[in-house]
Design a protein around this motif. Structure first.
Motif, PDB file in Angstrom:
ATOM      1  N   PRO A 171       5.018  12.084  12.334  1.00  0.00           N
ATOM      2  CA  PRO A 171       5.331  10.697  11.958  1.00  0.00           C
ATOM      3  C   PRO A 171       4.313  10.122  10.986  1.00  0.00           C
ATOM      4  CG  PRO A 171       5.594  11.006  14.330  1.00  0.00           C
ATOM      5  CD  PRO A 171       4.971  12.260  13.796  1.00  0.00           C
ATOM      6  N   GLU A 172       3.041  10.521  11.126  1.00  0.00           N
ATOM      7  CA  GLU A 172       2.005  10.024  10.229  1.00  0.00           C
ATOM      8  C   GLU A 172       2.258  10.456   8.791  1.00  0.00           C
ATOM      9  OE1 GLU A 172       0.759   9.922  14.293  1.00  0.00           O
ATOM     10  OE2 GLU A 172       1.406  11.630  13.077  1.00  0.00           O
ATOM     11  N   THR A 173       2.711  11.718   8.616  1.00  0.00           N
ATOM     12  CA  THR A 173       3.001  12.219   7.277  1.00  0.00           C
ATOM     13  C   THR A 173       4.188  11.485   6.667  1.00  0.00           C
ATOM     14  OG1 THR A 173       2.142  14.410   7.835  1.00  0.00           O
ATOM     15  CG2 THR A 173       3.616  14.267   5.936  1.00  0.00           C
ATOM     16  N   VAL A 174       5.228  11.262   7.471  1.00  0.00           N
ATOM     17  CA  VAL A 174       6.414  10.543   6.983  1.00  0.00           C
ATOM     18  C   VAL A 174       6.044   9.130   6.561  1.00  0.00           C
ATOM     19  CG1 VAL A 174       8.669   9.622   7.630  1.00  0.00           C
ATOM     20  CG2 VAL A 174       8.021  11.932   8.342  1.00  0.00           C
ATOM     21  N   LEU A 175       5.230   8.452   7.375  1.00  0.00           N
ATOM     22  CA  LEU A 175       4.836   7.077   7.051  1.00  0.00           C
ATOM     23  C   LEU A 175       3.938   7.034   5.816  1.00  0.00           C
ATOM     24  CD1 LEU A 175       4.180   5.647  10.632  1.00  0.00           C
ATOM     25  CD2 LEU A 175       6.133   5.218   9.134  1.00  0.00           C
ATOM     26  N   ALA A 176       3.063   8.042   5.669  1.00  0.00           N
ATOM     27  CA  ALA A 176       2.214   8.101   4.482  1.00  0.00           C
ATOM     28  C   ALA A 176       3.065   8.325   3.230  1.00  0.00           C
ATOM     29  CB  ALA A 176       1.177   9.211   4.628  1.00  0.00           C
ATOM     30  N   ALA A 177       4.093   9.172   3.348  1.00  0.00           N
ATOM     31  CA  ALA A 177       4.997   9.406   2.220  1.00  0.00           C
ATOM     32  C   ALA A 177       5.753   8.119   1.873  1.00  0.00           C
ATOM     33  CB  ALA A 177       5.977  10.523   2.556  1.00  0.00           C
ATOM     34  N   ARG A 178       6.174   7.396   2.907  1.00  0.00           N
ATOM     35  CA  ARG A 178       6.865   6.132   2.679  1.00  0.00           C
ATOM     36  C   ARG A 178       5.961   5.146   1.943  1.00  0.00           C
ATOM     37  NH1 ARG A 178       6.954   1.213   5.217  1.00  0.00           N
ATOM     38  NH2 ARG A 178       8.916   0.041   5.138  1.00  0.00           N
TER      39      ARG A 178
END
Length: 245
Positions: A171-178
């Motif tokens: 989830p951290e990677t997805v949020l960073a990408a967002r």
């Protein structure tokens, strides 16, 4: 459920309908109207559907959300190039959705799962909340106590958010990408807006609004296309570089 050699989902008609949030009857109806390609026939004459079918159903749903009639949707799909992949169809859906008005709805947890096409766990709802796709709805009609089971949902982002739940990243990677996408897209929007203002500085305000409405889908499609090509080039360089070791 099985998978093909290309790792696309091989779904029965029941699984496809559940994933897409429609009925089996609707899938069959779209198939008879030519809106969906025929399934691959497997052992025991069972039809299997893949990512292209899911993407087409999502595009049809978006076109309906725009108020298009079935006949208009048939014409729209009939004008698309043959052999489009699920990825290509997703880009078309993104362009269509780009000029849709923001639609925020209040849904119960059960309705949220139905719209998502599957039951959602508490952890998945928390992740959708972190992505700003859903939020607890503190409002209640007629002054009643807030409904703890109600959620405010950005309908345009829900399907994307649910698909991101299955991405094999933290989830951290997805949020960073967002966050990265938001930062750069806003910077691009500011630059394009400034260019537009400079270009129409002497025009009437009504002309500006008309030009903006005309340019919006064109700009979005251009951004999607350039980003897709840039990402492909970056991935190619990364993969080519990693193969040198």
């Amino acid at each position: 459920m099985t998978t093909t050699d290309t790792e696309e989902p091989a779904l029965t008609i029941d699984e496809l309908a559940a994933r897409a949030g429609v009925t089996v009857r609707t899938v069959r109806f779209y198939g008879t109207r030519g809106l969906l390609p025929p399934p691959t026939i497997g052992p025991r004459r069972v039809g299997h559907y893949g990512g292209e079918h899911l993407a087409r159903l999502a595009l049809i749903e978006e076109l309906q959300h725009q108020g298009m009639t079935l006949a208009a949707i048939e014409r729209y799909l009939g004008q698309l190039p043959p052999g489009l992949s699920a990825h290509d169809l997703a880009l078309h859906r993104a362009v269509v959705a780009s000029w849709a008005p923001e639609t925020v709805e209040s849904l119960t947890r059960e309705e949220l799962g139905r719209r998502a096409g599957r039951p959602l766990t508490d952890d998945e709802v928390d992740r959708l909340t972190a992505m700003d796709v859903v939020a607890r709805d503190g409002a209640a009609p007629d002054g009643a106590a807030p409904d703890s089971d109600a959620y405010r949902v950005d309908a345009g982002l829900l399907r994307l958010g649910v698909e991101l739940l299955d991405v094999p990243f933290s989830p951290e990677t997805v949020l960073a990408a967002r966050a990265a996408l938001l930062e750069h897209s806003r910077a691009a929007a500011r630059d394009l807006s400034r260019l537009l203002r400079d270009a129409v500085a002497e025009r009437d305000a009504r002309d500006v609004r008309s030009l903006s409405a005309h340019m919006h889908p064109l700009v979005v499609q251009a951004l999607l296309t350039t980003f897709q090509r840039s990402l492909r080039e970056e991935l190619r360089e990364w993969l080519d570089g990693s193969g040198e070791d």
